[in-house]
Design a protein around this motif. Structure first.
Motif, mmCIF file in Angstrom:
data_model
loop_
_atom_site.group_PDB
_atom_site.id
_atom_site.type_symbol
_atom_site.label_atom_id
_atom_site.label_comp_id
_atom_site.label_asym_id
_atom_site.label_seq_id
_atom_site.Cartn_x
_atom_site.Cartn_y
_atom_site.Cartn_z
ATOM 1 N N VAL A 1 -10.676 0.831 -0.691
ATOM 2 C CA VAL A 1 -9.800 1.549 -1.625
ATOM 3 C C VAL A 1 -10.413 1.533 -3.021
ATOM 4 C CG1 VAL A 1 -7.559 1.513 -2.761
ATOM 5 C CG2 VAL A 1 -7.702 1.095 -0.300
ATOM 6 N N GLN A 2 -10.804 0.354 -3.478
ATOM 7 C CA GLN A 2 -11.339 0.221 -4.821
ATOM 8 C C GLN A 2 -12.658 0.975 -4.987
ATOM 9 O OE1 GLN A 2 -9.349 -1.070 -7.117
ATOM 10 N NE2 GLN A 2 -7.950 -1.281 -5.370
ATOM 11 N N ARG B 1 -3.454 -2.153 -1.087
ATOM 12 C CA ARG B 1 -3.953 -1.492 -2.286
ATOM 13 C C ARG B 1 -5.233 -2.131 -2.828
ATOM 14 N NH1 ARG B 1 0.743 -1.308 -6.219
ATOM 15 N NH2 ARG B 1 -0.719 0.100 -7.249
ATOM 16 N N ASP B 2 -5.471 -3.399 -2.541
ATOM 17 C CA ASP B 2 -6.658 -4.081 -3.068
ATOM 18 C C ASP B 2 -7.820 -4.135 -2.079
ATOM 19 O OD1 ASP B 2 -5.442 -4.638 -5.536
ATOM 20 O OD2 ASP B 2 -4.430 -6.388 -4.700
ATOM 21 N N ALA C 1 -5.393 4.526 -4.862
ATOM 22 C CA ALA C 1 -6.624 4.959 -5.529
ATOM 23 C C ALA C 1 -6.537 6.444 -5.850
ATOM 24 C CB ALA C 1 -7.840 4.689 -4.644
ATOM 25 N N ALA D 1 -11.949 4.672 -6.160
ATOM 26 C CA ALA D 1 -11.129 4.910 -7.347
ATOM 27 C C ALA D 1 -12.010 5.288 -8.537
ATOM 28 C CB ALA D 1 -10.306 3.669 -7.667
ATOM 29 N N GLY E 1 -11.872 5.303 -12.643
ATOM 30 C CA GLY E 1 -11.105 4.751 -13.743
ATOM 31 C C GLY E 1 -10.564 5.757 -14.737
ATOM 32 N N THR F 1 -7.797 7.854 -13.249
ATOM 33 C CA THR F 1 -6.610 7.042 -13.001
ATOM 34 C C THR F 1 -5.800 6.858 -14.279
ATOM 35 O OG1 THR F 1 -7.751 5.868 -11.216
ATOM 36 C CG2 THR F 1 -5.796 4.814 -12.139
ATOM 37 N N ALA G 1 -11.200 -3.422 -0.236
ATOM 38 C CA ALA G 1 -12.479 -3.077 -0.855
ATOM 39 C C ALA G 1 -12.768 -1.576 -0.759
ATOM 40 C CB ALA G 1 -13.599 -3.882 -0.206
#
Length: 320
Positions: free
Chosen positions: A225-226, A220-221, A107, A229, A231, A234, A223
């Motif tokens: 982490v997301q 990496r997936d 992230a 992040a 967008g 990134t 919750a």
């Protein structure tokens, strides 16, 4: 209170690293369900683990002499692989283009100001420095960009954390220094900047101003982490790091890249210079990010294409 195991956060022990890690610690704790304003809760669900790196220990040589950018991440990544920590907080500009097997940048939060800051007690701008003035920096990119604009300057190696460099400036070891403005802001020292460098005219390091949350690939997936992040950041840094990868960027090459959005269009400027600043190679491009299935991949491809164009044009001229 959250019931999942704590997320142990690895970070370097410098004041800037701890400030950055502390900010993300609260964000991670909130994503895990804790109250970010209650220190005991934060520390319980997202404890900080301080790890000293080779880059922190060795302060009398350029990074290229001791192994490159990875010297700021090696020991932390070893702890991540071994399971002693669950994530690491890095300045993205310190991250090598290629990561160890099993690890990923999971992230990237919203980026702070990516520009370089000019600090001096003798001038407002780089252009205003006296003939032959001493500029302190450990960055080949900053050295090359400064010499391209002011070939008369005496650029000297100046390493250390932010406080160390500020002390050296105060002691007269240099007439001016260049630092990442994002770091100064995170430390509450933005007021020390005399001026800021135009990021199009002198692109900063790829990813400068952004933080990277590094995890094991299988995490990496998650919750949490997301949840942290961002967008647009990134996508922008994917373009910059695409150029970095194409140019095989390390501390042995003077590479700058700056990506930004104008509406739905992502714009990117990439440059590489000879270390003495005499030769400069620049390419710019843009791409429409509207309705793309994977804008991050498209952004990286843009960076790769510009980086490869520079590499083909420059050849060995940009190698230290």
């Amino acid at each position: 209170m959250p019931t999942q195991p704590p997320v142990r956060i690895g970070a370097r022990g410098s004041k800037l690293s701890l400030a950055q890690a502390g900010h993300m610690q609260r964000r991670i704790a909130a994503a895990l369900g804790a109250d970010p304003d209650v220190p005991d809760e934060v520390e319980r669900v997202a404890p900080l683990v301080v790890i000293t790196t080779t880059g922190d220990r060795v302060q009398d040589r350029r990074l290229l002499e001791i192994g490159g950018k990875g010297m700021f991440t090696k020991e932390i990544e070893e702890a991540l692989i071994a399971g002693r920590i669950d994530c690491a907080i890095h300045s993205l500009k310190d991250m090598p283009a290629i990561l160890p097997d099993g690890l990923c940048i999971a992230a990237i939060p919203e980026r702070e100001d990516p520009r370089d800051a000019f600090l001096s007690h003798k001038a407002e701008r780089l252009e205003d420095l006296a003939q032959g003035a001493v500029l302190g920096t450990a960055s080949l990119r900053r050295q090359a960009q400064a010499l391209h604009r002011r070939p008369d300057l005496d650029v000297r190696m100046l390493r250390g954390n932010v406080d160390t460099r500020l002390a050296k400036l105060q002691a007269g070891e240099a007439d001016a220094i260049l630092l990442a403005f994002a770091g100064l802001k995170r430390l509450g020292l933005a007021h020390l900047s005399q001026s800021l460098i135009d990021p199009v005219e002198c692109p900063p390091a790829p990813g400068q101003g952004a933080l990277a949350i590094e995890t094991r690939s299988q995490d990496r997936d998650a919750a949490w982490v997301q949840a942290i992040a961002h967008g647009p950041t990134t996508v922008a840094v994917a373009a910059e790091r695409g150029a970095l990868a194409a140019l095989e960027g390390s501390c042995k090459t003077a590479i700058g890249a700056h990506a930004w959005f104008e509406g739905a269009r992502l714009k990117l400027i990439v440059e590489a210079l000879s270390t003495n600043g005499r030769e400069r190679f620049r390419h710019a491009g843009e791409a429409d990010m509207t309705e793309l299935a994977d804008p991050q991949v498209s952004a990286r491809d843009l960076g790769l294409s510009l980086g490869l164009a520079i590499r083909d044009e420059a050849g060995d001229a940009i190698l230290a």
